[in-house]
Design an enzyme around this catalytic site. Structure first.
Site, short mmCIF file in Angstrom:
data_model
loop_
_atom_site.label_atom_id
_atom_site.label_comp_id
_atom_site.label_asym_id
_atom_site.label_seq_id
_atom_site.Cartn_x
_atom_site.Cartn_y
_atom_site.Cartn_z
N GLY A 154 0.84 -1.20 0.00
CA GLY A 154 0.00 0.00 0.00
C GLY A 154 0.87 1.24 0.00
N ILE A 156 2.28 2.97 2.42
CA ILE A 156 3.49 2.95 3.27
C ILE A 156 4.50 1.94 2.73
CG2 ILE A 156 4.33 2.43 5.60
CD1 ILE A 156 1.67 3.72 6.64
N ILE A 230 5.83 -1.84 11.60
CA ILE A 230 5.38 -0.46 11.84
C ILE A 230 3.88 -0.37 11.51
CG2 ILE A 230 7.52 0.90 11.64
CD1 ILE A 230 5.29 0.11 8.66
N ARG A 232 0.50 -2.87 12.73
CA ARG A 232 -0.24 -3.15 13.95
C ARG A 232 0.28 -4.44 14.55
NH1 ARG A 232 -1.57 1.32 13.85
NH2 ARG A 232 -3.67 2.21 13.78
N GLU A 261 -0.56 -2.29 23.83
CA GLU A 261 0.20 -1.06 24.05
C GLU A 261 -0.68 0.02 24.69
OE1 GLU A 261 1.25 -0.61 19.81
OE2 GLU A 261 0.03 1.21 19.79
N HIS A 279 5.41 3.20 19.49
CA HIS A 279 4.43 3.62 18.46
C HIS A 279 4.73 5.07 18.04
CE1 HIS A 279 0.21 2.63 16.80
NE2 HIS A 279 0.82 3.50 16.02
C1 8YV Z 1 -0.39 7.19 14.97
C2 8YV Z 1 -1.02 5.14 13.58
O1 8YV Z 1 0.68 7.08 15.82
O2 8YV Z 1 -1.81 6.18 11.66
C3 8YV Z 1 -1.92 5.24 12.41
O3 8YV Z 1 -2.73 4.33 12.22
O4 8YV Z 1 -1.04 4.19 14.26
C4 8YV Z 1 -0.08 6.25 13.87
O5 8YV Z 1 0.21 7.03 12.79
C5 8YV Z 1 -1.64 7.03 15.72
O6 8YV Z 1 -2.76 7.08 14.90
C6 8YV Z 1 -1.77 8.10 16.77
O7 8YV Z 1 -2.64 7.62 17.71
#
Ligand code: 8YV
Length: 312
Positions: A154, A156, A230, A232, A261, A279
């Site tokens: 995707g 990222i 990076i 979930r 977490e 995170h």
């Molecule tokens: C953020 C994330 O740290 O975008 C996401 O899904 O997990 C991270 O970019 C998070 O949303 C902040 O709570």
């Protein structure tokens, strides 16, 4: 004019919080002494929920807010939202894609460099006076040229691929929904892992992707391989990961996300072959401001009858 009532379930930096407070009546659930009583009292007035990527919006909370129209997530991942419960009530959901992609990809590369080149320990070596006392820091491991696997191609995943290409790394991927002739494609996560030195988990999490990185995938990555997550925590079987790291089946892991977490399995802390961060991948001033602006733009669009900017 009465401000729309928004239930906020986690904290935001002041740069985001101040404009939210100015435009909406923000009810801070995360600061309530008795969250259940808070929801029972205020739920009937709530028209939107402001969440964060890593937080949960369960069906019970959705049901406790009978006037709920929108769930706005500050983050690209919306796996924390019970989408079935939201869809059943016709509640819209928005997230903050694109604005955080480059920072998350930067952090993925920082994790790889940090772990294999020994960046945190080398800096600590100097600071603790060990350079003069004990000599040079132990050697690290070469990063450029390593074979990269992207589990998920995707936004990222592609941004990581761009960076890896600049590091001279051959790139392969596994993604059932995407086909890209620029990279080698593997049919299964295990086949991808077997062909990779570094496996990046870049999947949007869902019930279907739960523990997609399991013991066989970790074994295929092998004792010379590194897992980087990076995305979930739910995408990886943590028990299998800890077993593989401590038993030598897997070489290294760099992790930005953890089951439960901000708590994490304490066994991770005893492992010498991990780099663990809280995170933090999208955590820059600039990106968080962009995420906050996009979340507010979605809330504002909704309450002024305009189309949502980034619905999911
Ligand atoms: C953020 C994330 O740290 O975008 C996401 O899904 O997990 C991270 O970019 C998070 O949303 C902040 O709570």
């Amino acid at each position: 004019m009465t401000k729309p009532v928004v239930l906020q379930i986690g904290p935001y930096p002041p740069v985001d919080q101040d404009p939210l407070d100015a435009a909406f009546e923000m009810l801070r659930l995360h600061e309530a002494d008795d969250p259940a009583a808070f929801v029972a009292r205020h739920g009937p007035r709530v028209r939107a929920i402001a969440s964060r990527g890593a937080l949960k919006v369960p069906a019970t909370l959705i049901q406790a807010c009978p006037r709920l129209e929108l769930i706005a997530v500050y983050g690209v991942g919306f796996d924390g939202v019970d989408m079935e419960a939201a869809r059943a009530r016709g509640i819209a959901v928005t997230n903050t894609p694109d604005v955080l992609t480059e920072d998350v990809a930067d952090w993925a590369m920082a994790l790889v460099l940090g772990l294999w080149r020994g960046l945190p320990s080398a800096a600590e070596w100097l600071r603790a006076g060990r350079w003069a006392k004990d000599g040079p820091h132990p050697l690290g491991r070469r990063v450029h040229g390593a074979r990269v696997g992207l589990l998920g191609l995707g936004r990222i995943g592609r941004a990581i691929a761009t960076r890896c290409a600049a590091f001279g790394m051959p790139i392969a991927y596994c993604d059932p929904y995407v086909s890209d002739a620029a990279f080698a494609r593997h049919a299964t996560p295990q086949a991808l892992a077997a062909a990779s030195d570094i496996l990046f988990v870049t999947l949007a999490a869902s019930p279907e992707t739960r523990h997609v990185v399991d013991a066989p995938v970790l074994g295929a990555l092998g004792p010379e391989g590194m897992l980087v997550n990076i995305s979930r925590a739910s995408n990886v079987d943590e028990d299998a990961l800890i077993a593989a790291l401590s038993g030598g089946a897997l070489g290294w892991a760099a992790l930005d996300v953890f089951e439960g977490e901000p708590q994490l399995d304490s066994r991770f802390l005893d492992l010498p072959n991990v780099l663990l961060t809280p995170h933090h991948a999208s955590a820059t001033h600039q990106t968080r401001a962009d995420m906050g602006a996009l979340m507010r733009a979605n809330l504002t669009a909704h309450f002024s009858g305009q189309p949502l900017i980034t619905p999911v």
